[in-house]
Design a protein around this motif. Structure first.
Motif, short mmCIF file in Angstrom:
data_model
loop_
_atom_site.label_atom_id
_atom_site.label_comp_id
_atom_site.label_asym_id
_atom_site.label_seq_id
_atom_site.Cartn_x
_atom_site.Cartn_y
_atom_site.Cartn_z
N LEU A 285 9.22 -0.41 5.75
CA LEU A 285 8.03 0.41 5.56
C LEU A 285 8.33 1.86 5.90
O LEU A 285 8.90 2.16 6.96
N GLN A 286 7.98 2.76 4.98
CA GLN A 286 8.11 4.20 5.20
C GLN A 286 6.75 4.84 5.03
O GLN A 286 6.09 4.65 4.00
N SER A 287 6.32 5.59 6.03
CA SER A 287 4.98 6.17 6.00
C SER A 287 5.04 7.65 6.28
O SER A 287 5.82 8.10 7.14
N SER A 288 4.26 8.42 5.57
CA SER A 288 4.12 9.86 5.78
C SER A 288 2.67 10.23 5.47
O SER A 288 1.92 9.41 4.93
N PRO A 289 2.25 11.45 5.77
CA PRO A 289 0.87 11.84 5.45
C PRO A 289 0.56 11.80 3.95
O PRO A 289 -0.60 11.77 3.56
N HIS A 290 1.61 11.81 3.11
CA HIS A 290 1.40 11.88 1.67
C HIS A 290 1.48 10.51 0.99
O HIS A 290 0.88 10.31 -0.06
N GLN A 291 2.25 9.58 1.57
CA GLN A 291 2.41 8.29 0.91
C GLN A 291 2.90 7.24 1.91
O GLN A 291 3.40 7.56 2.99
N ILE A 292 2.76 5.99 1.51
CA ILE A 292 3.33 4.88 2.27
C ILE A 292 4.03 3.97 1.26
O ILE A 292 3.46 3.64 0.21
N ARG A 361 14.27 -11.34 -6.59
CA ARG A 361 13.39 -10.22 -6.89
C ARG A 361 12.79 -9.64 -5.61
O ARG A 361 12.45 -10.33 -4.66
N TYR A 362 12.71 -8.33 -5.61
CA TYR A 362 12.07 -7.59 -4.54
C TYR A 362 10.75 -7.04 -5.05
O TYR A 362 10.57 -6.80 -6.24
N GLN A 363 9.85 -6.79 -4.13
CA GLN A 363 8.56 -6.21 -4.50
C GLN A 363 8.40 -4.88 -3.76
O GLN A 363 8.63 -4.79 -2.55
N PHE A 364 8.05 -3.84 -4.50
CA PHE A 364 7.81 -2.52 -3.93
C PHE A 364 6.34 -2.17 -4.12
O PHE A 364 5.79 -2.35 -5.22
N VAL A 365 5.71 -1.67 -3.07
CA VAL A 365 4.32 -1.24 -3.15
C VAL A 365 4.25 0.19 -2.62
O VAL A 365 4.75 0.48 -1.52
N GLN A 366 3.66 1.07 -3.41
CA GLN A 366 3.56 2.48 -3.02
C GLN A 366 2.11 2.92 -3.10
O GLN A 366 1.41 2.65 -4.08
N PHE A 367 1.65 3.59 -2.04
CA PHE A 367 0.31 4.17 -2.01
C PHE A 367 0.45 5.67 -1.84
O PHE A 367 1.24 6.15 -1.00
N ASN A 368 -0.29 6.43 -2.65
CA ASN A 368 -0.41 7.86 -2.39
C ASN A 368 -1.89 8.23 -2.51
O ASN A 368 -2.74 7.35 -2.65
N ALA A 441 -0.54 -9.83 8.93
CA ALA A 441 -1.51 -9.13 9.77
C ALA A 441 -1.03 -7.72 10.07
O ALA A 441 -1.81 -6.75 10.01
N TRP A 442 0.27 -7.58 10.39
CA TRP A 442 0.83 -6.26 10.68
C TRP A 442 0.80 -5.36 9.45
O TRP A 442 0.41 -4.19 9.53
N LEU A 443 1.19 -5.90 8.29
CA LEU A 443 1.25 -5.10 7.08
C LEU A 443 -0.14 -4.65 6.65
O LEU A 443 -0.34 -3.47 6.26
N ALA A 444 -1.12 -5.54 6.71
CA ALA A 444 -2.50 -5.17 6.38
C ALA A 444 -2.99 -4.06 7.30
O ALA A 444 -3.69 -3.13 6.87
N GLN A 445 -2.64 -4.15 8.57
CA GLN A 445 -3.01 -3.12 9.55
C GLN A 445 -2.42 -1.77 9.16
O GLN A 445 -3.12 -0.75 9.13
N GLU A 446 -1.12 -1.74 8.84
CA GLU A 446 -0.45 -0.47 8.53
C GLU A 446 -1.05 0.19 7.29
O GLU A 446 -1.27 1.40 7.26
N ASP A 449 -4.59 1.47 8.16
CA ASP A 449 -4.54 2.67 9.00
C ASP A 449 -4.20 3.91 8.17
O ASP A 449 -4.76 4.98 8.36
N TRP A 450 -3.24 3.76 7.23
CA TRP A 450 -2.86 4.90 6.39
C TRP A 450 -4.01 5.31 5.48
O TRP A 450 -4.28 6.49 5.29
N LEU A 451 -4.71 4.33 4.92
CA LEU A 451 -5.85 4.64 4.05
C LEU A 451 -6.94 5.37 4.82
O LEU A 451 -7.63 6.26 4.25
#
Length: 455
Positions: A285-292, A361-368, A441-446, A449-451
């Motif tokens: 997981l990589q998180s910044s003010p602009h994206q996760i 297969r890997y899964q990538f999810v990106q939020f901005n 539970a941890w991933l949903a939290q992260e 929190d970013w949202l």
């Protein structure tokens, strides 16, 4: 049924402990060892429904597999001969008898508990819930309330009456069987979407009832949240902890009983931030003010399963080679039949290749700030991509999915897979297939929190 009656030539009924429509609970004597037991009976009556029988059978099945010192031990289950004129038999369930007083009896005597006593009740109940919720699959009580919490003669808390108990078949995948008691039941449970945090809400409502002397259903509400602070004097930390337990919105509540217990013990009320990434988790997981950005790992390859599959395919190959050689000396019909078997073998081979390639297969999810993107990749090659506006996202939460839905994934023996769901108005997106419950539970939290930060 009447006092003195003997059931199964073993259990002599003594005193009625409780009676509701279709159910009777008796204190009885086990004549084989003269010990006291509790016999619960599902009684034939015109209002009895098939669902009542299913719930009773589920209670017996679940209790049979529970081993906890604060849960009455299962002893026996039986059905009685069908009474004349009835269509269904009567059913019985036998458990250890625990002498003590329910918290409901304390309320009926106009007694209130102190904050210290409330903390003690909460600590012991949470330890029971940790045991139940961390079973595989988790067990949800679904009806925690004062009458189902008992103070034993040893002054410990016991959790009783598992008549609404459910193995965790989630919410959106299960039938709409609403159980629970009004005032103690959270909104998601009324929708048939019970989760471990639903039991936590019921515990919070129970503690508030014990502290204030007023049933939760009779307390005022603001935006669906019980208002109790003006009726009882509590320390700020404990009041905040209780308020988190009874949050109407699932994402704002404690997610696990372990999290609620740790927060109560430390006094640090951080309902989401107290969840850390589980040890050994392969989620990146990589998180910044602009994206996760979340990189979800491929499922682990099960070497034994793959080895058995390869061995079977090789054995079938050798068998077909032998049959092909022998077919040269047989009729054309046999030759064509064996040729058809080669085609079947080829189809099975291709299926298994696809099946095990799916494990790579890997899964990538990106939020901005404008959109969220879900990609699936094999060897760095994207073969599936979904993109939606971030404004469409309504909820991110931990959930489960029946494993049969994943047709190409080798099964691990689980009937359910823990996942994280991204809910929009029109569609639900599942991410994190085969993560553990704590990882979800941890991933949903992260993500939540970013949202919150970008809002």
């Amino acid at each position: 049924m009447q006092s003195g009656q003997v059931l199964q030539q073993r259990y002599q009924l003594q005193t009625v402990l409780g009676k509701t429509q279709g159910r009777q609970t008796w204190l009885a004597t086990d004549l084989t060892n003269q010990s006291s037991v509790v016999v619960k009976l599902l009684v034939q009556n015109p209002q009895l429904q098939w669902q009542d029988i299913k719930l009773f059978e589920r209670e017996a099945t679940v209790l049979k597999n529970l081993q906890h010192p604060r849960i009455p031990r299962y002893q026996d289950a039986f059905s009685l001969d069908t009474p004349e004129g009835s269509d269904l038999p009567w059913f019985g369930l036998v458990q250890d008898y625990l002498p003590g007083t329910t918290l409901q009896k304390l309320l009926e005597s106009d007694a209130r508990i102190t904050e210290k006593q409330a903390r003690a009740i909460a600590l012991e109940t949470l330890q029971i819930l940790i045991y139940l919720h961390e079973l595989n699959p988790p067990v949800l009580h679904r009806d925690i309330k004062p009458s189902n919490l008992l103070i034993g003669q040893d002054q410990h808390i016991y959790l009783i009456d598992f008549g609404a108990v459910q193995n965790r078949v989630k919410a959106e995948r299960s039938t709409m069987t609403v159980v629970g008691t009004y005032g103690y039941t959270p909104l998601e449970q009324f929708r048939g979407q019970t989760v471990p945090a639903s039991d936590l809400y019921a515990l919070g409502a129970t503690l508030i009832h014990l502290l204030t002397g007023v049933a939760p259903a009779d307390l005022p509400q603001k935006k669906l949240k019980i208002q109790f602070a003006d009726l009882v004097s509590l320390s700020p930390n404990f009041r905040t902890w209780l308020e988190i337990l009874i949050e109407p919105t699932l994402e704002h509540r404690f997610i696990t009983a372990r999290q609620a217990l740790q927060t109560l013990q430390t006094g640090i009320n951080k309902p989401l931030k107290s969840i850390s990434q589980p040890l050994g988790s392969r989620v990146k997981l990589q998180s910044s003010p602009h994206q996760i950005i979340v990189k979800l790992p491929a499922p682990k390859i099960r070497i034994l399963s793959m080895s058995l599959t390869l061995a079977l395919m090789f054995a079938l190959f050798l068998l077909l080679r032998v049959l092909t050689f022998l077919s040269d000396f047989m009729s054309p019909i046999i030759f064509y039949a064996i040729s058809s078997l080669w085609i079947v073998w080829g189809i099975i081979l291709i299926y298994n290749i696809i099946r095990y390639l799916s494990l790579l297969r890997y899964q990538f999810v990106q939020f901005n700030k404008t959109q969220f993107i879900i990609e699936k990749q094999i060897y760095g090659i994207c073969y599936h991509r979904q993109k939606r506006p971030i404004s469409d996202l309504q909820a991110v939460q931990q959930s489960v999915q029946k494993s049969q839905a994943q047709s190409f994934l080798p099964q691990s023996g689980k009937t359910e897979l823990d996942i994280v769901t991204l809910q929009t108005a029109k569609q639900t997106y599942n991410i994190g297939i085969e993560l553990t419950a704590s990882e979800c539970a941890w991933l949903a939290q992260e993500i939540n929190d970013w949202l919150k930060l970008i809002k």
